[in-house]
Design a protein around this motif. Structure first.
Motif, short mmCIF file in Angstrom:
data_model
loop_
_atom_site.label_atom_id
_atom_site.label_comp_id
_atom_site.label_asym_id
_atom_site.label_seq_id
_atom_site.Cartn_x
_atom_site.Cartn_y
_atom_site.Cartn_z
N ALA A 1 30.52 13.85 8.34
CA ALA A 1 30.34 12.92 9.07
C ALA A 1 30.53 13.75 10.62
CB ALA A 1 31.48 12.38 9.56
N PRO A 2 30.02 13.09 11.83
CA PRO A 2 29.77 13.82 12.61
C PRO A 2 31.30 14.24 13.41
CG PRO A 2 28.33 12.16 13.14
CD PRO A 2 28.78 11.95 11.89
N SER A 3 31.46 15.39 14.14
CA SER A 3 32.37 15.45 14.85
C SER A 3 32.83 14.60 15.50
CB SER A 3 31.94 17.19 15.59
OG SER A 3 33.50 17.53 16.34
N GLY A 4 34.83 14.68 15.29
CA GLY A 4 35.31 13.26 15.80
C GLY A 4 35.03 11.57 14.96
N TRP A 5 34.65 11.79 14.07
CA TRP A 5 33.80 10.46 13.30
C TRP A 5 34.80 10.67 11.65
CZ3 TRP A 5 31.19 6.40 14.05
CH2 TRP A 5 30.07 6.14 15.42
N THR A 6 35.73 9.67 11.47
CA THR A 6 36.65 9.48 11.05
C THR A 6 36.13 8.27 9.54
OG1 THR A 6 38.71 8.26 11.67
CG2 THR A 6 38.93 10.33 12.02
N LEU A 7 36.45 8.11 8.88
CA LEU A 7 36.22 7.29 7.85
C LEU A 7 36.49 5.71 9.14
CD1 LEU A 7 37.18 8.31 4.31
CD2 LEU A 7 34.99 7.49 5.43
N GLN A 8 37.24 5.80 9.06
CA GLN A 8 37.92 4.33 9.75
C GLN A 8 37.48 3.78 11.75
OE1 GLN A 8 40.02 7.47 8.97
NE2 GLN A 8 40.56 6.20 7.33
#
Length: 163
Positions: A93-100
């Motif tokens: 995932a891109p930086s800062g993108w969590t699953l939530q």
């Protein structure tokens, strides 16, 4: 010819495995089609599982109209390998993108597609990516197809380097 969805007569299970007795839920024949409709059905089932805080097999068990066998395999496979799938999504995932932070639908498409890339060698890489983008275009936001395609392209490079 059966009615919509090929379900046949009401309450019919084609004579085999039919639930009988009062209060039982009839199990009807699966909706038939190819892998594309099965993938779409699996997406709906996995999305329902996410939105109702249930696991995929529980949602499958509650269906009156049986899912296509391939849809069942996808739902069960995503459930069985959820930890490894989510770890890979998180890593890519891109930086800062969590699953939530990801839209539930995008996350569900990614889980389904990464399961196919990592555990279904019989499905060509191009088919997995194309079908995922199609689902994202149909059900996601304006940015979903690009997001899903980008993350899955990197997942494919890692999981299937020879392709």
């Amino acid at each position: 010819m059966s009615g919509p969805g090929g379900a046949g007569e009401k309450g019919s299970a084609g004579g085999k495995g039919s639930a009988g007795g009062k209060g039982s839920t009839p199990r009807v024949r699966p909706v038939v089609g190819g892998r594309s409709p099965a993938r779409e059905r699996a997406l709906h089932l996995l999305y329902e599982a996410s939105m109702t805080d249930r696991d995929g097999p529980s949602v499958l068990a509650g269906q009156v109209v049986a899912a296509d066998r391939y849809a069942e395999e996808l739902v069960e496979g995503v459930h069985e390998h959820a930890g490894e799938i989510d770890s890979l999504i998180t890593e890519l995932a891109p930086s800062g993108w969590t699953l939530q932070r990801m839209a539930t639908l995008d996350r569900t498409i990614l889980r389904l597609s990464i399961y196919e890339l990592s555990h279904r060698a019989d499905v060509p890489t191009g088919v997995v990516l194309s079908e995922a983008v199609d689902l994202a275009e149909t059900y996601g936001t304006d940015g979903s197809p690009r997001f899903v395609n980008g993350l899955l392209a990197e997942a494919a490079r890692r999981l299937r380097p020879a392709d």
